[in-house]
Design a protein around this motif. Structure first.
Motif, short mmCIF file in Angstrom:
data_model
loop_
_atom_site.label_atom_id
_atom_site.label_comp_id
_atom_site.label_asym_id
_atom_site.label_seq_id
_atom_site.Cartn_x
_atom_site.Cartn_y
_atom_site.Cartn_z
N ASN A 24 -89.90 88.79 5.45
CA ASN A 24 -90.01 87.35 5.66
C ASN A 24 -90.27 86.53 4.40
OD1 ASN A 24 -89.70 87.34 8.61
ND2 ASN A 24 -91.54 88.60 8.51
N VAL A 35 -87.16 82.41 7.03
CA VAL A 35 -86.61 83.05 8.22
C VAL A 35 -85.09 83.09 8.12
CG1 VAL A 35 -88.54 82.55 9.76
CG2 VAL A 35 -86.67 80.91 9.55
N ARG A 52 -83.79 92.15 7.07
CA ARG A 52 -85.07 91.72 7.63
C ARG A 52 -85.52 92.63 8.75
NH1 ARG A 52 -85.50 86.45 9.67
NH2 ARG A 52 -87.67 86.59 9.02
#
Length: 141
Positions: A24, A35, A52
């Motif tokens: 993040n 994000v 991610r």
């Protein structure tokens, strides 16, 4: 220095903070929260290596890289290239004589988690307050 430093150590809660940072922040370096990559600067991506979905391996995954015919480290050369000063992420991986955290909590004592000591391949529990290295993985279980 940085996320690749072989000497980085984390207690169990910090290990999860480290994984969260990889997932993040821009380029996974803990500098800018994101994000999506459009929240990062030019040439940067959200998440480490543009991914991610980093996580701690569970104990079965960590044990799967143990080679019991080897000792110190009890793994293949792919996971230990005898890290020395000046080596890079592309040329080094260190495992010798080190206990690595897994994501598996030790059922008889929830204040402990399981991990692997790569000196001899022993899977064991350790108190979550101890500082140990983290090897992030990605992909499905």
């Amino acid at each position: 220095g940085g996320v690749h430093d072989k000497d980085n150590r984390y207690n169990y809660p910090q290990a999860y903070d480290f994984i969260d940072m990889l997932n993040n922040t821009c380029n996974g370096e803990g500098v800018s929260i994101c994000v999506a990559s459009d929240q990062c600067g030019a040439g940067e991506v959200c998440g480490f290596a543009d991914y991610r979905d980093w996580r701690l391996p569970n104990i079965k995954e960590l044990v799967s890289i143990v080679h019991y015919e080897n000792i110190n480290p009890a793994t293949s050369d792919a996971f230990n290239t005898e890290c020395v000063d000046g080596c890079t992420l592309a040329t080094c991986s260190c495992a010798a004589g080190v206990f690595w955290w897994s994501s598996t909590t030790y059922a008889p004592d929830p204040s402990h988690a399981l991990g692997v000591f790569f000196g001899n391949g022993d899977a064991r529990d350790l108190g979550k307050g101890n500082a140990r290295p983290v090897r992030a993985v990605r992909g499905g279980l």
